[in-house]
Design a protein around this motif. Structure first.
Motif, short mmCIF file in Angstrom:
data_model
loop_
_atom_site.label_atom_id
_atom_site.label_comp_id
_atom_site.label_asym_id
_atom_site.label_seq_id
_atom_site.Cartn_x
_atom_site.Cartn_y
_atom_site.Cartn_z
N LEU B 57 -9.22 -29.29 -32.68
CA LEU B 57 -9.64 -27.89 -32.66
C LEU B 57 -10.55 -27.57 -31.48
O LEU B 57 -10.55 -26.44 -30.99
CB LEU B 57 -10.35 -27.53 -33.98
N SER B 58 -11.33 -28.53 -31.04
CA SER B 58 -12.29 -28.26 -29.98
C SER B 58 -11.73 -28.53 -28.59
O SER B 58 -12.22 -27.97 -27.60
CB SER B 58 -13.56 -29.11 -30.18
N ALA B 59 -10.75 -29.39 -28.49
CA ALA B 59 -10.23 -29.76 -27.17
C ALA B 59 -8.73 -29.61 -27.05
O ALA B 59 -8.23 -29.00 -26.11
CB ALA B 59 -10.62 -31.20 -26.82
N GLY B 60 -8.01 -30.16 -28.01
CA GLY B 60 -6.56 -30.17 -27.90
C GLY B 60 -5.96 -28.78 -27.83
O GLY B 60 -5.26 -28.42 -26.86
N ILE B 61 -6.24 -27.99 -28.85
CA ILE B 61 -5.63 -26.66 -28.90
C ILE B 61 -6.19 -25.73 -27.82
O ILE B 61 -5.42 -25.02 -27.16
CB ILE B 61 -5.75 -26.08 -30.32
N PRO B 62 -7.49 -25.71 -27.57
CA PRO B 62 -7.97 -24.87 -26.45
C PRO B 62 -7.35 -25.25 -25.11
O PRO B 62 -7.00 -24.37 -24.31
CB PRO B 62 -9.49 -25.13 -26.45
N LEU B 63 -7.21 -26.54 -24.85
CA LEU B 63 -6.61 -26.93 -23.58
C LEU B 63 -5.11 -26.61 -23.56
O LEU B 63 -4.54 -26.33 -22.50
CB LEU B 63 -6.83 -28.42 -23.33
N LEU B 64 -4.52 -26.65 -24.73
CA LEU B 64 -3.11 -26.24 -24.81
C LEU B 64 -3.00 -24.76 -24.44
O LEU B 64 -2.11 -24.36 -23.68
CB LEU B 64 -2.62 -26.48 -26.25
N ALA B 69 -1.63 -20.60 -20.64
CA ALA B 69 -2.08 -19.41 -19.92
C ALA B 69 -1.83 -19.54 -18.43
O ALA B 69 -1.34 -18.60 -17.78
CB ALA B 69 -3.56 -19.16 -20.20
N VAL B 70 -2.14 -20.68 -17.89
CA VAL B 70 -1.96 -20.87 -16.44
C VAL B 70 -0.49 -20.82 -16.06
O VAL B 70 -0.08 -20.13 -15.12
CB VAL B 70 -2.59 -22.21 -15.99
N GLY B 71 0.33 -21.53 -16.83
CA GLY B 71 1.76 -21.53 -16.52
C GLY B 71 2.39 -20.16 -16.71
O GLY B 71 3.20 -19.72 -15.88
N HIS B 72 2.01 -19.50 -17.78
CA HIS B 72 2.59 -18.20 -18.09
C HIS B 72 2.13 -17.15 -17.09
O HIS B 72 2.90 -16.29 -16.68
CB HIS B 72 2.19 -17.81 -19.51
N ARG B 73 0.86 -17.23 -16.68
CA ARG B 73 0.30 -16.22 -15.78
C ARG B 73 0.85 -16.38 -14.37
O ARG B 73 1.18 -15.40 -13.70
CB ARG B 73 -1.22 -16.36 -15.79
N TYR B 74 0.92 -17.63 -13.90
CA TYR B 74 1.26 -17.83 -12.51
C TYR B 74 2.72 -18.22 -12.25
O TYR B 74 3.14 -18.36 -11.11
CB TYR B 74 0.31 -18.89 -11.90
N ARG B 75 3.48 -18.41 -13.35
CA ARG B 75 4.93 -18.53 -13.26
C ARG B 75 5.38 -19.55 -12.22
O ARG B 75 6.17 -19.25 -11.33
CB ARG B 75 5.56 -17.18 -12.88
N GLY B 76 4.85 -20.72 -12.35
CA GLY B 76 5.25 -21.74 -11.40
C GLY B 76 5.08 -23.13 -11.98
O GLY B 76 4.53 -23.32 -13.06
N SER B 77 5.55 -24.09 -11.23
CA SER B 77 5.35 -25.49 -11.58
C SER B 77 3.86 -25.80 -11.48
O SER B 77 3.06 -24.95 -11.05
CB SER B 77 6.14 -26.37 -10.63
N ALA B 78 3.49 -27.01 -11.83
CA ALA B 78 2.07 -27.37 -11.84
C ALA B 78 1.40 -27.15 -10.48
O ALA B 78 0.36 -26.48 -10.39
CB ALA B 78 1.91 -28.81 -12.32
N PRO B 79 1.97 -27.68 -9.38
CA PRO B 79 1.30 -27.46 -8.09
C PRO B 79 1.24 -25.99 -7.70
O PRO B 79 0.22 -25.51 -7.20
CB PRO B 79 2.15 -28.26 -7.10
N LEU B 80 2.34 -25.28 -7.90
CA LEU B 80 2.39 -23.88 -7.50
C LEU B 80 1.44 -23.03 -8.34
O LEU B 80 0.70 -22.20 -7.81
CB LEU B 80 3.82 -23.35 -7.61
N ALA B 81 1.48 -23.22 -9.63
CA ALA B 81 0.63 -22.42 -10.51
C ALA B 81 -0.85 -22.69 -10.22
O ALA B 81 -1.66 -21.77 -10.16
CB ALA B 81 0.95 -22.72 -11.97
N LEU B 82 -1.18 -23.94 -10.03
CA LEU B 82 -2.58 -24.26 -9.76
C LEU B 82 -3.00 -23.81 -8.37
O LEU B 82 -4.17 -23.46 -8.14
CB LEU B 82 -2.81 -25.76 -9.94
N VAL B 266 2.42 -25.54 -32.25
CA VAL B 266 2.71 -26.79 -31.54
C VAL B 266 1.65 -27.85 -31.83
O VAL B 266 1.96 -29.01 -32.12
CB VAL B 266 2.82 -26.53 -30.02
N GLY B 267 0.39 -27.44 -31.77
CA GLY B 267 -0.69 -28.39 -32.01
C GLY B 267 -0.64 -28.99 -33.40
O GLY B 267 -0.73 -30.21 -33.58
N PHE B 268 -0.50 -28.15 -34.39
CA PHE B 268 -0.49 -28.65 -35.76
C PHE B 268 0.82 -29.37 -36.10
O PHE B 268 0.82 -30.31 -36.90
CB PHE B 268 -0.74 -27.51 -36.76
#
Lengths: 42, 514
Positions: B57-64, B69-82, B266-268
């Motif tokens: 609850l404190s790490a897994g789901i928030p980081l999920l 959020a990052v992938g959905h917002r920036y619409r790219g692979s890991a290098p591109l989105a970041l 997904v987390g649960f």
């Protein structure tokens, strides 16, 4: 099984599987708004 | 300047459910089955639920949520989105994730291939009376001398190639027709098969004792920071957060997708499957312990030893064992394939975005070389010696003994005489008889049966002394790296090391030329 093991088993299952049930219920009671988007699938 | 690449239809999950099932497929992998039960058992048993849930609850789901959020917002692979998130500095993190995925996929395929072969071996119980010897001698054909060689083993080469063909073929078909469809088929099959296995295990004699060992809490463990670290580690490895996998998958989501609701499911779901795996594994180990006349603690293992030594032993002894074997190893295959798909997708997506090439071309550019590397290194007699374990395995091969298992919740066990060079220390004898399924297993380990240093009758042995973990560490016994610690490390266990998976919509030309 011992009583303490049974207790922990029940608590574990209720917590984790119950969490899954609640999360699924929360998700599916809301309509999937993404389905309304006009994005052509591949 | 080169002409911009043609725009292509965007790749998206056509349904929210496709994404959820695919994300669960990515999260549920080999570690859920063979790592979590052992980690939970050795870190407080039933009490481990508390740090585990807090970590979820404190790490897994928030980081999920963050990955989504990052992938959905920036619409790219890991290098591109970041890169879009924070510039070149964060882009480097994305490439690091791609590199990690590249390495993991190489050995992950081998483990999936082993599981696939064992699924067939289960029908005839091909391992006979000595599963460990079968694994090392007849299946892997482990070379006497550690190193890197190219003495190929046909029995490994063909399955590993087949695994790569299947996964690359799935990925070549795209997000919906390949990746999502494969998960929609494999995940329900995995759940059905594993539930059947768990139910079967629960009806085996001795299963209750196994469950007692798994769920009985050791509340003192909650005061040990290493237990909390283990919980957070398990959550990180299990949920695949920070690997670029969930970020990549979420980049294929439509705009209006409910990210947090999906993330909670997904987390649960991942944790639910782990809990189920813990029940199934320890019920089976309880049966194994009873059949062998030893304590459950003597047969607990994880990783490759659990899967390819302990479980074949259980399959050999259990009524209807062949069916259990097919269910167990089939579950490993499905869990492994769905995870491997996600791992390779990180690499494919990164290359596609960087070079502006099609999916098929990206698969040819990186997928085929990955398959060749995996096959050439791991389908050989020296594959088991690969990085991280080459030195330790060589040390083991030359050592007469000396192994410590630190059971946080149960007892300190010093099973053999220490290495001659090590200072003398009191020998605390193991309770019980034959030592099977040693905690991690390694090449050259004693065969199933009496451990060489456990001669004599059970009555001759001293009672177990129980030391708190910190006291144990003070006397030089503890986890790897401490002086005097001669604990044997596990076989190449992906989960132990952390394991241990068209054109982008806004881009009209390749990222490299942007």
């Amino acid at each position: 099984m011992t009583s303490i093991a049974i207790t922990m088993l029940v608590i574990s299952l209720l917590t984790v599987w119950g969490g899954l049930g609640l999360a699924a219920w929360n998700l599916f009671r809301r309509p999937d708004r993404s389905a309304e988007e006009d994005t052509a699938p591949e | 300047m080169s002409a911009p690449a043609k725009s292509a239809k965007p790749e998206v999950f056509s349904s929210r459910n496709f994404f959820i099932v695919s994300a669960i497929g990515s999260a549920v992998g080999l570690g859920n089955i063979w790592r979590f039960p052992y980690v939970a058992y050795t870190n407080g048993g039933g009490a481990f639920l508390i740090p585990y849930l807090i970590a979820l609850l404190s790490a897994g789901i928030p980081l999920l949520f963050f990955d989504y959020a990052v992938g959905h917002r920036y619409r790219g692979s890991a290098p591109l989105a970041l890169r879009r998130l924070g510039g070149k500095a964060t882009e480097a993190i994305g490439w690091w994730q791609v590199l990690v995925a590249f390495v993991i996929a190489i050995y992950y395929a081998a483990i999936v291939a082993w599981a696939a072969m064992y699924m067939f071996f289960s029908v005839t119980k091909a391992w006979g009376t000595d599963p460990e010897a079968f694994l090392h001698d007849e299946f892997l054909h482990v070379a006497e001398t550690p190193g890197v060689g190219f003495d190929f083993v046909p029995g490994l080469l063909i399955p590993i190639l087949a695994v790569w063909l299947v996964t690359l073929g799935i990925l070549a078909r795209g997000v919906n027709k390949g990746l999502a469809r494969a998960n929609m088929i494999f995940m329900p099959l995995l759940v059905v098969m594993f539930v059947m296995l768990v139910v079967r295990s629960l009806f085996l004699p001795g299963s209750a004792e196994g469950l007692n060992h798994f769920f009985t809490p050791d509340w003192a463990a909650l005061a040990d920071p290493s237990v909390w670290a283990a919980a957070y580690s398990q959550i990180f490895f299990s949920l695949s957060v920070g690997f670029g996998i969930m970020l990549t998958y979420s980049s294929y989501l439509k705009r209006k997708t409910d990210l947090t609701g999906s993330g909670l499911v997904v987390g649960f779901a991942n944790s639910s499957f782990e809990m189920l795996a813990g029940i199934g594994v320890f019920a089976a180990l309880g049966f194994m312990a009873q059949a062998q006349g030893v304590g459950v603690g003597d047969v607990v293992s994880s990783g490759l030893t659990l899967a390819f030594v302990a479980f074949p032993t259980i399959i050999s002894e259990a009524p209807g064992g062949s069916l259990m074997g097919v269910l167990f190893f089939g579950s490993l295959v499905f869990a492994g394939v769905t995870s491997m798909i996600s791992i390779i997708e990180v690499v494919i997506a990164g290359v596609r975005d960087k070079l502006g090439v099609s999916r098929t071309r990206a698969i040819v550019l990186v997928g085929v070389p990955m398959a060749l590397i995996s096959t050439s290194l791991l389908a050989t007699t020296t594959g088991i010696y690969l990085p991280g374990h080459h030195r330790r395995v060589r040390e083991q091969a030359g050592h007469p003994g000396g192994r410590v298992r630190l059971r946080h919740r149960r007892r300190l066990v010093l099973e053999t005489a220490p290495h001659p060079a090590a200072p003398p220390r009191p020998v605390l004898q193991l309770q019980g008889g034959p030592c099977l399924g040693v905690d991690h297993g390694r090449p050259g380990a004693p065969r199933a049966g009496l451990h060489p240093d456990h001669g004599g009758d059970r009555q001759d042995r001293h009672p177990i002394r129980r030391l708190p973990p910190r006291a144990a560490r003070r006397v030089g016994l503890g986890h790897g790296g401490q002086p005097g610690d001669t604990r044997r490390p596990p076989l190449a266990d992906p989960m132990a090391t952390g394991t241990q998976p068209g054109v982008r919509r806004e881009r009209r030309r390749p990222w490299a030329r942007g």
